[in-house]
Scaffold this active site. Structure first.
Site, mmCIF file in Angstrom:
data_model
loop_
_atom_site.group_PDB
_atom_site.id
_atom_site.type_symbol
_atom_site.label_atom_id
_atom_site.label_comp_id
_atom_site.label_asym_id
_atom_site.label_seq_id
_atom_site.Cartn_x
_atom_site.Cartn_y
_atom_site.Cartn_z
ATOM 1 N N THR A 50 35.809 -2.563 11.849
ATOM 2 C CA THR A 50 35.442 -3.968 11.620
ATOM 3 C C THR A 50 34.869 -4.166 10.219
ATOM 4 N N GLY A 89 28.559 1.397 14.598
ATOM 5 C CA GLY A 89 27.335 1.980 15.112
ATOM 6 C C GLY A 89 27.035 3.319 14.452
ATOM 7 N N GLU A 331 34.749 -3.675 21.046
ATOM 8 C CA GLU A 331 35.930 -3.003 21.616
ATOM 9 C C GLU A 331 36.996 -4.008 22.013
HETATM 10 C C1 LIG Z 1 36.624 13.132 24.370
HETATM 11 C C2 LIG Z 1 35.742 14.177 23.760
HETATM 12 C C3 LIG Z 1 34.431 13.581 23.349
HETATM 13 C C4 LIG Z 1 33.307 14.390 23.888
HETATM 14 C C5 LIG Z 1 32.116 13.530 24.209
HETATM 15 C C6 LIG Z 1 31.229 14.244 25.152
HETATM 16 C C7 LIG Z 1 29.919 13.570 25.261
HETATM 17 C C8 LIG Z 1 29.881 12.639 26.416
HETATM 18 C C9 LIG Z 1 28.780 11.636 26.213
HETATM 19 C C10 LIG Z 1 29.376 10.322 25.772
HETATM 20 C C11 LIG Z 1 28.274 9.345 25.418
HETATM 21 C C12 LIG Z 1 28.813 8.248 24.548
HETATM 22 C C13 LIG Z 1 28.899 6.991 25.305
HETATM 23 C C14 LIG Z 1 29.932 6.124 24.696
HETATM 24 C C15 LIG Z 1 29.380 4.764 24.496
HETATM 25 C C16 LIG Z 1 30.137 4.097 23.397
HETATM 26 C C17 LIG Z 1 29.333 2.925 22.934
HETATM 27 C C18 LIG Z 1 30.221 1.948 22.242
HETATM 28 C C19 LIG Z 1 29.379 1.006 21.419
HETATM 29 C C20 LIG Z 1 30.210 -0.089 20.814
HETATM 30 C C21 LIG Z 1 31.249 0.444 19.894
HETATM 31 C C22 LIG Z 1 32.138 -0.644 19.422
HETATM 32 C C23 LIG Z 1 33.203 -0.316 18.678
HETATM 33 C C24 LIG Z 1 34.124 -1.355 18.264
HETATM 34 O O1 LIG Z 1 33.968 -2.524 18.517
HETATM 35 S S1 LIG Z 1 35.485 -0.741 17.432
HETATM 36 C C25 LIG Z 1 36.355 -2.174 16.926
HETATM 37 C C26 LIG Z 1 37.030 -2.865 18.083
HETATM 38 N N1 LIG Z 1 37.940 -3.815 17.574
HETATM 39 C C27 LIG Z 1 38.999 -4.246 18.287
HETATM 40 O O2 LIG Z 1 39.182 -3.923 19.443
HETATM 41 C C28 LIG Z 1 39.951 -5.143 17.527
HETATM 42 C C29 LIG Z 1 40.671 -6.087 18.486
HETATM 43 N N2 LIG Z 1 41.926 -6.499 17.902
HETATM 44 C C30 LIG Z 1 43.089 -5.835 18.221
HETATM 45 O O3 LIG Z 1 43.123 -4.895 18.984
HETATM 46 C C31 LIG Z 1 44.353 -6.343 17.574
HETATM 47 O O4 LIG Z 1 44.034 -7.146 16.465
HETATM 48 C C32 LIG Z 1 45.223 -7.183 18.525
HETATM 49 C C33 LIG Z 1 45.789 -6.269 19.555
HETATM 50 C C34 LIG Z 1 44.415 -8.287 19.143
HETATM 51 C C35 LIG Z 1 46.356 -7.821 17.729
HETATM 52 O O5 LIG Z 1 46.872 -6.817 16.910
HETATM 53 P P1 LIG Z 1 48.291 -7.028 16.210
HETATM 54 O O6 LIG Z 1 48.498 -5.935 15.235
HETATM 55 O O7 LIG Z 1 48.402 -8.430 15.764
HETATM 56 O O8 LIG Z 1 49.231 -6.683 17.406
HETATM 57 P P2 LIG Z 1 50.199 -7.593 18.281
HETATM 58 O O9 LIG Z 1 51.232 -8.183 17.413
HETATM 59 O O10 LIG Z 1 49.400 -8.473 19.176
HETATM 60 O O11 LIG Z 1 50.813 -6.424 19.175
HETATM 61 C C36 LIG Z 1 51.716 -5.501 18.574
HETATM 62 C C37 LIG Z 1 52.138 -4.513 19.644
HETATM 63 O O12 LIG Z 1 51.108 -3.517 19.777
HETATM 64 C C38 LIG Z 1 50.652 -3.464 21.116
HETATM 65 N N3 LIG Z 1 49.223 -3.123 21.072
HETATM 66 C C39 LIG Z 1 48.223 -3.841 20.518
HETATM 67 N N4 LIG Z 1 47.058 -3.185 20.640
HETATM 68 C C40 LIG Z 1 47.331 -2.022 21.282
HETATM 69 C C41 LIG Z 1 46.518 -0.910 21.711
HETATM 70 N N5 LIG Z 1 45.185 -0.875 21.495
HETATM 71 N N6 LIG Z 1 47.121 0.113 22.337
HETATM 72 C C42 LIG Z 1 48.461 0.062 22.560
HETATM 73 N N7 LIG Z 1 49.307 -0.955 22.191
HETATM 74 C C43 LIG Z 1 48.706 -1.977 21.558
HETATM 75 C C44 LIG Z 1 50.923 -4.829 21.684
HETATM 76 O O13 LIG Z 1 50.988 -4.785 23.095
HETATM 77 C C45 LIG Z 1 52.259 -5.144 21.031
HETATM 78 O O14 LIG Z 1 53.247 -4.431 21.711
HETATM 79 P P3 LIG Z 1 54.736 -5.079 21.832
HETATM 80 O O15 LIG Z 1 54.546 -6.421 22.466
HETATM 81 O O16 LIG Z 1 55.479 -4.109 22.681
HETATM 82 O O17 LIG Z 1 55.223 -5.180 20.405
HETATM 83 C C1 LIG Z 2 26.806 -4.317 19.304
HETATM 84 C C2 LIG Z 2 28.094 -4.202 18.530
HETATM 85 C C3 LIG Z 2 28.567 -2.961 18.159
HETATM 86 C C4 LIG Z 2 29.731 -2.849 17.416
HETATM 87 N N1 LIG Z 2 30.158 -1.602 17.019
HETATM 88 C C5 LIG Z 2 31.273 -1.502 16.258
HETATM 89 C C6 LIG Z 2 31.708 -0.213 15.793
HETATM 90 O O1 LIG Z 2 31.079 0.799 16.076
HETATM 91 N N2 LIG Z 2 32.822 -0.140 15.014
HETATM 92 C C7 LIG Z 2 33.543 -1.266 14.684
HETATM 93 O O2 LIG Z 2 34.546 -1.146 13.976
HETATM 94 N N3 LIG Z 2 33.168 -2.506 15.120
HETATM 95 C C8 LIG Z 2 32.047 -2.638 15.885
HETATM 96 N N4 LIG Z 2 31.654 -3.877 16.330
HETATM 97 C C9 LIG Z 2 32.393 -5.067 15.895
HETATM 98 C C10 LIG Z 2 33.245 -5.614 17.011
HETATM 99 O O3 LIG Z 2 34.333 -4.774 17.262
HETATM 100 C C11 LIG Z 2 33.719 -7.018 16.608
HETATM 101 O O4 LIG Z 2 32.591 -7.847 16.554
HETATM 102 C C12 LIG Z 2 34.717 -7.552 17.636
HETATM 103 O O5 LIG Z 2 35.945 -6.858 17.502
HETATM 104 C C13 LIG Z 2 34.966 -9.057 17.491
HETATM 105 O O6 LIG Z 2 35.453 -9.360 16.204
HETATM 106 P P1 LIG Z 2 34.668 -10.440 15.318
HETATM 107 O O7 LIG Z 2 33.248 -10.115 15.334
HETATM 108 O O8 LIG Z 2 35.386 -10.548 14.026
HETATM 109 O O9 LIG Z 2 34.837 -11.799 16.119
HETATM 110 P P2 LIG Z 2 36.002 -12.884 15.881
HETATM 111 O O10 LIG Z 2 37.324 -12.265 16.115
HETATM 112 O O11 LIG Z 2 35.743 -13.592 14.613
HETATM 113 O O12 LIG Z 2 35.697 -13.821 17.154
HETATM 114 C C14 LIG Z 2 35.021 -15.051 17.032
HETATM 115 C C15 LIG Z 2 35.691 -16.037 17.977
HETATM 116 O O13 LIG Z 2 37.054 -16.236 17.550
HETATM 117 C C16 LIG Z 2 37.925 -16.129 18.662
HETATM 118 N N5 LIG Z 2 39.220 -15.585 18.254
HETATM 119 C C17 LIG Z 2 39.462 -14.623 17.339
HETATM 120 N N6 LIG Z 2 40.773 -14.348 17.259
HETATM 121 C C18 LIG Z 2 41.382 -15.157 18.166
HETATM 122 C C19 LIG Z 2 42.744 -15.346 18.583
HETATM 123 N N7 LIG Z 2 43.745 -14.635 18.043
HETATM 124 N N8 LIG Z 2 42.986 -16.243 19.551
HETATM 125 C C20 LIG Z 2 41.981 -16.937 20.119
HETATM 126 N N9 LIG Z 2 40.671 -16.827 19.762
HETATM 127 C C21 LIG Z 2 40.389 -15.944 18.803
HETATM 128 C C22 LIG Z 2 37.219 -15.147 19.606
HETATM 129 O O14 LIG Z 2 37.680 -15.346 20.948
HETATM 130 C C23 LIG Z 2 35.749 -15.529 19.441
HETATM 131 O O15 LIG Z 2 35.438 -16.577 20.329
HETATM 132 C C24 LIG Z 2 30.466 -4.014 17.068
HETATM 133 C C25 LIG Z 2 30.011 -5.276 17.455
HETATM 134 C C26 LIG Z 2 28.827 -5.376 18.189
HETATM 135 C C27 LIG Z 2 28.340 -6.745 18.598
#
Ligand SMILES: CCCCCCCCCCCCCCCCCCCCC/C=C/C(=O)SCCNC(=O)CCNC(=O)[C@H](O)C(C)(C)COP(=O)(O)OP(=O)(O)OC[C@H]1O[C@@H](n2cnc3c(N)ncnc32)[C@H](O)[C@@H]1OP(=O)(O)O
Ligand SMILES: Cc1cc2nc3c(=O)[nH]c(=O)nc-3n(C[C@H](O)[C@H](O)[C@H](O)COP(=O)(O)OP(=O)(O)OC[C@H]3O[C@@H](n4cnc5c(N)ncnc54)[C@H](O)[C@@H]3O)c2cc1C
Length: 572
Positions: A50, A89, A331
């Site tokens: 992000t 994080g 996520e």
């Molecule tokens: C395993 C060993 C480890 C050992 C560990 C041991 C120890 C154990 C203890 C563990 C303790 C830890 C506990 C864990 C706690 C964790 C805490 C977490 C805290 C919070 C962390 C947060 C992290 C984050 O937030 S990371 C950032 C997250 N961001 C997102 O998710 C972004 C969201 N946006 C998207 O995913 C994309 O923009 C999307 C999908 C909305 C649009 O993307 P696009 O490129 O425009 O794609 P689109 O055209 O829609 O689709 C194309 C195509 O691709 C397919 N697709 C899309 N996404 C995926 C995917 N993720 N996977 C697979 N396929 C995907 C989609 O379906 C399309 O397919 P087709 O239609 O067939 O083309």
């Molecule tokens: C506690 C916390 C921990 C995090 N940890 C991590 C981390 O470790 N690593 C990391 O990479 N990121 C991390 N993030 C970031 C997190 O992954 C993003 O905040 C999340 O993916 C949402 O993206 P954004 O913040 O840009 O929100 P935006 O996408 O800007 O969302 C804002 C609004 O826009 C709307 N919107 C956006 N796109 C669309 C669409 N296509 N259609 C309709 N509505 C839409 C959403 O629904 C929402 O209501 C963390 C966030 C938090 C709060």
């Protein structure tokens, strides 16, 4: 399996995302070079995807990784203020490495988002490396234990071999080798699958606290002159808490299913079979959104059902809420995840079923619905008889509701196109319907998995009480979403009235087992960390002791009296 920590910790990203991403996307050589020291916490990493300007729209991420064949290096750069990595994080002060998601440029072409391992702090002094500007993003709603950080990269050079190359590759001459599937580089499916289990745990904790407290809290009068009753005897209290209890069991089973499905399909993917990846993505995205939204709301219901003491940190409910609520955002923001499930899976499957394709997996019901549409409709056209006792018929009702809403969304897109809108506009003007369709699909999956689980229960008494919980979960969902069922012709008003009456009966049936059902989660006092939810029910003495320990009570007269009150008084 992922053991969920009690509270957020700075190493969560290292354990929950950095290590799993290495496991999924590193070559054997990279595993040797990075996984081993990371496992020993020599390397501490985060997952930096992000940016300040983009979290959802991955294709809009601006950080660049440009290959320099003359030095066999990638140059990582944050070109704009909005490209600064923001939120990861453990990034602010803990990590010395980051997996940075950046747009890969080589031989003058951009090949999209890829993952790069970037050292950010000196391994011994922990001082940021040259070209790295890193820090904490400041106070947040919660998660204060985690140093969510920012990362600005100023032409930072890393070796060619620091790009995670299990799937995509860059040759020494800069030639880009495509991955077997572009979807493999997305990631995040692992943690989304795990979050479903976190929803179940948050619900189990919250309803354990609220139901135990409701069994020891006596308040008001039910019958004049009689002792104050347990608040758990009030129908409204049962109506608040027992559906949460049912959802806690439902999501526990769904969480287990999600983990097993992730393990099975990721095993297939490692063996080179990518066919199930769309189902895994759709299921993990949809269930992550469905269960976190539901759990988020339910934690607040539990807090408010404990009255004033629910608002005290001694209850643990405020902390459970503050720590859980960001799961609706991170996520994959929930609305966006619901749209993914609908647009990339449900509508696509609907169209395939409409041309006679036999569907597998969680959408197989769409084939049945398509075949149904081809058969002559019954003259009556009315809703089928409703059993408020037969779980299988309720599963079928949820299935038909989901099929109906997927069809409604698909038809909405068609109608928008016929009005002359572009594809993109047609989809955007149908997105409310798409989210409803995903919600209904996930709800069907949850009800079905709950009922399927009962088939595995041998003990008759346990099966009976779980069946009652499953009935309550299904009927309460039906009541809460009666508009969908009425609109789809699956429910009549008299039937809706019978559902409400049946829910009241089920609340009464569950009352004797409610405390035993939360005890069965086996959450010990240390894990619950709640005075209200103590196993021994000895709330008031421990609440008084807890307050006495408050830092404010360290002195009888707080320094604020002398510093502020007394001087203020003398000026009046
Ligand atoms: C395993 C060993 C480890 C050992 C560990 C041991 C120890 C154990 C203890 C563990 C303790 C830890 C506990 C864990 C706690 C964790 C805490 C977490 C805290 C919070 C962390 C947060 C992290 C984050 O937030 S990371 C950032 C997250 N961001 C997102 O998710 C972004 C969201 N946006 C998207 O995913 C994309 O923009 C999307 C999908 C909305 C649009 O993307 P696009 O490129 O425009 O794609 P689109 O055209 O829609 O689709 C194309 C195509 O691709 C397919 N697709 C899309 N996404 C995926 C995917 N993720 N996977 C697979 N396929 C995907 C989609 O379906 C399309 O397919 P087709 O239609 O067939 O083309
Ligand atoms: C506690 C916390 C921990 C995090 N940890 C991590 C981390 O470790 N690593 C990391 O990479 N990121 C991390 N993030 C970031 C997190 O992954 C993003 O905040 C999340 O993916 C949402 O993206 P954004 O913040 O840009 O929100 P935006 O996408 O800007 O969302 C804002 C609004 O826009 C709307 N919107 C956006 N796109 C669309 C669409 N296509 N259609 C309709 N509505 C839409 C959403 O629904 C929402 O209501 C963390 C966030 C938090 C709060």
């Amino acid at each position: 399996s992922c053991v969920h920590p009690d509270r957020p910790e700075p190493l969560d990203l290292h354990l929950g995302m950095f290590l799993p991403t290495l496991l999924n996307q590193a070559t054997p050589e990279q595993m040797e070079r990075f996984f081993t020291p990371a496992w020993n916490l020599r390397i501490i990493g985060t997952y930096a995807q992000t940016e300040m300007g983009h979290g959802t729209h991955l294709r809009g991420l601006e950080t660049t990784a440009t290959f320099d064949p003359s030095t066999q290096e990638f140059v990582l750069h944050s070109p704009t203020i909005s490209s600064i990595k923001w939120w990861p994080g453990g990034l602010g002060k803990t990590s010395n490495h980051a997996i940075v998601l950046a747009q890969l440029h080589t031989q003058g072409r951009c090949h999209g988002l890829h993952a790069f391992i970037v050292p950010i702090r000196d391994m011994d002094t922990h001082v940021p490396l040259p070209g790295v500007v890193v820090g904490d993003i400041g106070p947040k709603f919660g998660f204060s234990e985690v140093d969510n950080g920012f990362l600005k990269l100023e032409h930072v050079r890393i070796p060619l071999d620091n790009m995670l190359m299990k799937f995509a590759k860059v040759e020494p001459d800069g030639t880009y080798v495509k991955p077997p599937s572009a979807k493999l580089t997305y990631g995040m499916v692992f943690i989304r699958s795990m979050i479903v289990g976190q929803s179940a745990l948050a619900l189990a904790k919250s309803c354990t606290i609220a139901i135990r407290y409701s069994a020891v809290r006596h308040q008001s009068e039910l019958r004049p002159g009689e002792p104050e009753p347990q608040i758990l005897n009030y129908q409204t209290q049962q109506h608040k808490l027992f559906p949460v209890l049912a959802a806690a069991y439902a999501f526990t089973f769904v969480g287990q299913y999600m983990k097993d499905t992730y393990r099975r399909i990721s095993g297939d993917i490692h063996a080179g079979d990518y066919s199930q990846l769309p189902e895994l993505h759709a299921l993990s995205a949809g269930l992550k959104a469905f269960t976190t939204w539901a759990a988020n709301a339910a934690i607040e219901v539990c807090r408010m059902s404990c009255g004033g003491h629910g608002y005290s940190r001694s209850s643990a409910l405020p902390d459970i809420y503050v720590e859980f609520t960001p799961t609706c955002t991170y996520e994959g923001e929930n609305t966006v995840m619901m749209l993914q499930t609908a647009s990339r899976y449900l509508v696509k499957s609907y169209r395939q079923a409409s041309v006679g394709q036999r569907l597998q997996g969680s959408v197989s019901y769409l084939s049945e619905a398509a075949a149904q549409r081809l058969r002559p409709r019954p003259v009556s056209g009315g809703a089928a008889p409703l059993s408020t006792q037969d779980l299988l018929s309720l599963v079928h009702l949820y299935q038909r509701r989901a099929a109906s809403l997927v069809e409604l969304a698909a038809k909405s897109i068609q109608q928008e196109l016929q009005r002359g809108r572009s594809q993109e506009e047609a989809w955007n003007h149908s997105s409310i319907d798409l989210v409803r369709a995903s919600d209904a699909h996930c709800h069907f999956v949850v009800v079905k998995l709950f009922v399927d689980k009962l088939e595995q229960v041998d003990d008759a008494a346990v099966k009976a009480v779980l069946s009652t919980l499953a009935l309550l979960y299904a009927l309460k969902g039906l009541a809460d979403n009666s508009g969908d069922f009425l609109q789809a012709g699956l429910l009549t008003v008299p039937q809706a009235t019978r559902v409400s009456a049946r829910i009241k009966e089920l609340l009464e049936e569950l009352r004797p087992d409610a405390v035993a059902l939360v005890d069965a989660f086996d959450l010990n006092d240390r894990k619950l960390n709640s005075v209200l939810g103590r196993y021994d029910g000895n709330v008031y003495e421990h609440l008084y002791e807890w307050a006495r320990q408050s830092p404010l009570n360290a002195t009888e007269v707080h320094e604020s009296f002398h510093k502020y009150l007394k001087p203020l008084r003398s000026r009046l």
